[in-house]
Design an enzyme around this catalytic site. Structure first.
Site, short mmCIF file in Angstrom:
data_model
loop_
_atom_site.label_atom_id
_atom_site.label_comp_id
_atom_site.label_asym_id
_atom_site.label_seq_id
_atom_site.Cartn_x
_atom_site.Cartn_y
_atom_site.Cartn_z
N ARG A 103 -77.77 -17.88 62.55
CA ARG A 103 -77.30 -17.54 63.77
C ARG A 103 -75.73 -17.89 63.77
O ARG A 103 -75.14 -17.18 64.74
CB ARG A 103 -77.85 -18.50 64.81
CG ARG A 103 -79.31 -17.72 65.05
CD ARG A 103 -80.10 -18.54 66.06
NE ARG A 103 -81.33 -17.71 66.64
CZ ARG A 103 -82.24 -18.28 67.15
NH1 ARG A 103 -82.31 -19.63 67.67
NH2 ARG A 103 -83.31 -17.53 67.72
N GLY A 143 -88.05 -14.86 64.48
CA GLY A 143 -89.18 -15.91 64.33
C GLY A 143 -89.54 -16.42 62.95
O GLY A 143 -88.65 -16.18 62.04
N GLY A 179 -88.52 -14.59 70.15
CA GLY A 179 -89.27 -14.17 71.57
C GLY A 179 -88.72 -12.87 72.03
O GLY A 179 -88.98 -12.03 72.44
N LYS A 236 -101.83 -15.77 66.25
CA LYS A 236 -102.72 -15.39 67.23
C LYS A 236 -102.64 -13.76 67.73
O LYS A 236 -101.29 -13.54 67.68
CB LYS A 236 -102.27 -16.18 68.65
CG LYS A 236 -102.52 -17.74 68.48
CD LYS A 236 -102.30 -18.21 69.76
CE LYS A 236 -102.52 -19.93 69.63
NZ LYS A 236 -101.86 -20.50 70.81
P1 AMP Z 1 -96.17 -16.58 64.66
O1 AMP Z 1 -95.18 -17.50 65.44
O2 AMP Z 1 -97.38 -16.45 65.86
O3 AMP Z 1 -95.53 -15.42 64.08
O4 AMP Z 1 -96.92 -17.24 63.67
C1 AMP Z 1 -96.29 -17.78 62.64
C2 AMP Z 1 -97.07 -18.75 62.02
O5 AMP Z 1 -98.46 -18.20 61.43
C3 AMP Z 1 -96.69 -19.34 60.39
O6 AMP Z 1 -96.55 -20.79 60.44
C4 AMP Z 1 -97.83 -19.15 59.53
O7 AMP Z 1 -98.19 -20.29 58.90
C5 AMP Z 1 -98.76 -18.84 60.49
N1 AMP Z 1 -100.06 -18.24 59.86
C6 AMP Z 1 -100.06 -17.04 59.18
N2 AMP Z 1 -101.27 -16.92 58.60
C7 AMP Z 1 -102.33 -17.67 59.13
C8 AMP Z 1 -103.39 -17.84 58.96
N3 AMP Z 1 -104.34 -17.04 58.20
N4 AMP Z 1 -104.02 -18.95 59.63
C9 AMP Z 1 -103.36 -19.81 60.10
N5 AMP Z 1 -102.15 -19.73 60.41
C10 AMP Z 1 -101.30 -18.67 59.91
#
Ligand code: AMP
Length: 398
Positions: free
Chosen positions: A36, A354, A377, A203
Site C-alpha cells: 500500500r 483482501g 472491503g 463464506k
Molecule cells: P475471504 O476473506 O472471505 O476472502 O476468505 C479468505 C479465507 O478463506 C482465507 O483465509 C482462506 O484460508 C479461506 N478459505 C478458502 N477456502 C476455504 C475452505 N475450503 N475452507 C475454509 N476456509 C477457506
C-alpha cells in the site's frame, strides 16, 4: 460523473492534504507487506514534482481504547515512506494541536509531513470513524486542497475522507484511487467479453451482494473456497465437515436458481480430517466426501475445467482464494488460478483485494495481473455496484 483528478489541480506552493491508505500489516513494529505504501508513491511523487507542500495521513488498525494505541503508531510507516521517496518525511506524533499546526505552517514546497494514525481520534467518541463534523472541518483547515488516494477506506464515510472533503474548497482523486475506480468500474460496467468472475473465500454470506451484481454483468461465475460447500449442500450433496452456512442454504439455492446456469461449482476437492496442514490429504469427487472429511481446496479436475473456461476470457475479476492457501497442502488451487490468469494473453485481469491479493503477492504473481486492488472491503462494495462515499465526496470534473 468523473471526479477531478490530480492533473486538474494547480498545487504549486499549496498545502495539499493527502489521505493515503497506509493500513499495512505489522508484526513487532515491522511492516510485513508495504504494497500500500508503494502504491501511493505515484501521487506523492507527482505532488513533490509539482512543488506542493504535502501533508499525508492514514488510519492504521482499529483503536477504540487508549491501550489499543500500542503498536499502532504510523512512525515506522513514515520511515518506510521516506526510504521510498528518498527524502525526509517529518513525522508528527499528533492528530491535532499546536505542534502539528506549526510544523505544517513551516513546510516548504516539495516537503512531506505525515501525522499520526487518524483512528487515535476514535478513543474519545469515535470521532474519526463516525465522521465527526468538527474533526473533518479541523483537518480540512490544515491545508488548501484535499486529495483522496485511500481506496481501501473509500467504502467508509470517515472524518479523514468524507469529513475533510466536505469542508475543503477543492478536492480530487489521487492516481491510485482513480486507477482502482477505472479498473474495477470498467470491468464491471463496460467489460470486454467473455467476462468471467472467480469468487472464493470462506463464506457465501460475505459475497451475496457481489454474486447478485455479477450475475447481471458477468458471463460466468466460477466458485471456489469455503463458499462452494453451502452451494453444494443445497444440491443435496454431502460435504462432510466442510464449512457450510446452515442459515444461508435457502439463499444459496435461490442464487443458483436465478443464475441461468452462470454459476459453476467445483467438481472435486482436496480434503482432510482436521483444519490443519499436518493431516493426510485425499482428492475426492464431489459425491465422495466421507462424513469426517472437510474440503480445503479445489481438486485437479476442477482446475482443468476452470482453466478451459478461462482460456478465452477477455475480462476476469477474482475475489477470494479458492482454498486455504495459508496451508501448503491446500494452496495449489489458488496458485493454479494465479498461473492461469497470468498466462491469459488478451485479458484484463483484476484481483479484488483482501486475501486473494495477499495470496497472489505471496506466490510471486504481483506483476502478473492488470490490477491488484489495494482495498478488500472497498473493492467488494464496488463490485456489488454500490457507491463509495470516499469517492462520491470528491469534486466532480466540470
Ligand atoms: P475471504 O476473506 O472471505 O476472502 O476468505 C479468505 C479465507 O478463506 C482465507 O483465509 C482462506 O484460508 C479461506 N478459505 C478458502 N477456502 C476455504 C475452505 N475450503 N475452507 C475454509 N476456509 C477457506
Amino acid at each position: 460523473m468523473a471526479k477531478k483528478n490530480l492533473k486538474d489541480l494547480n498545487v504549486k506552493g499549496k498545502t495539499v492534504l493527502v489521505r493515503v491508505d497506509f493500513n499495512v500489516p505489522m508484526k513487532d513494529g515491522e511492516i510485513t507487506d508495504d504494497n500500500r505504501i508503494r502504491q501511493a508513491l505515484p501521487t506523492l511523487k507527482y505532488l513533490i514534482e509539482q512543488d506542493a507542500k504535502i501533508v499525508c495521513f492514514s488510519h492504521l488498525g482499529r483503536v477504540k481504547k487508549a491501550e489499543d494505541k500500542k503498536g499502532k503508531s504510523l512512525k515506522p510507516v513514515s520511515e518506510k515512506l521516506a526510504e521510498y521517496l528518498e527524502k525526509p518525511v517529518t513525522f508528527i506524533p499528533e492528530t491535532r494541536g499546536k505542534k502539528l499546526e506549526s510544523a505544517i505552517a513551516a513546510l516548504k514546497p516539495k516537503e512531506v509531513l505525515m501525522f499520526e494514525n487518524t483512528r487515535f481520534e476514535d478513543i474519545d467518541g469515535s470521532k474519526e470513524s463516525k465522521n465527526d463534523d468538527d474533526l473533518g472541518a479541523y483537518w480540512a483547515s490544515l491545508g488548501d486542497i484535499f486529495v483522496n488516494d485511500a481506496f481501501g477506506t473509500a467504502h467508509r464515510a470517515h472524518a479523514s475522507n468524507v469529513g475533510i472533503a466536505s469542508h475543503s474548497e477543492e478536492s480530487a482523486a489521487g492516481f491510485l484511487l482513480e486507477k482502482e475506480i477505472a479498473f474495477i468500474g470498467d470491468a464491471v460496467n463496460n467489460p470486454q467479453r467473455p467476462f468471467i468472475a472467480i469468487l472464493g473465500g470462506v463464506k457465501v454470506s460475505d459475497k451475496i451482494g457481489v454474486i447478485k451484481n455479477l450475475l447481471e454483468k458477468a458471463d460466468m461465475i466460477l466458485i471456489g473456497g469455503g463458499m462452494s460447500y453451502t452451494f453444494l449442500k443445497t444440491q443435496g450433496i454431502e460435504v462432510g465437515t466442510s464449512v457450510v452456512e446452515a442459515d444461508k442454504l435457502e439463499l444459496a439455492e435461490d442464487l443458483l436458481k436465478n443464475a441461468y446456469g452462470k454459476i459453476v461449482l467445483p467438481l472435486d476437492f482436496k480434503v482432510t480430517k482436521e483444519f490443519s496442514n499436518e493431516e493426510a490429504v485425499r482428492v475426492v469427487d464431489v459425491n465422495d466426501f466421507k462424513e469426517d472429511e472437510m474440503g480445503l481446496d479445489i481438486g485437479p479436475k476442477t482446475m482443468e475445467k476452470y482453466q478451459k473456461l478461462l482460456k478465452n476470457a477477455r475480462t476476469v475479476v477474482w475475489n477470494g482464494p479458492v482454498g486455504v492457501f495459508e496451508f501448503s497442502n491446500f494452496s495449489q488451487g489458488t496458485i493454479g488460478i494465479c498461473q492461469t490468469l497470468a498466462n491469459l494473453e488478451d485479458a484484463t485481469t483484476i484481483i479484488g483485494g483482501g486475501d486473494s491479493a495477499a495470496a497472489a503477492i505471496k506466490f510471486g504473481f504481483e506483476d502478473a495481473f492488470s490490477h491488484i486492488s489495494t482495498g478488500g472491503g472497498a473493492s467488494l462494495e464496488y463490485l456489488e455496484g454500490k457507491e463509495l462515499p470516499g469517492v462520491t465526496c470528491l469534486d466532480d470534473r466540470t
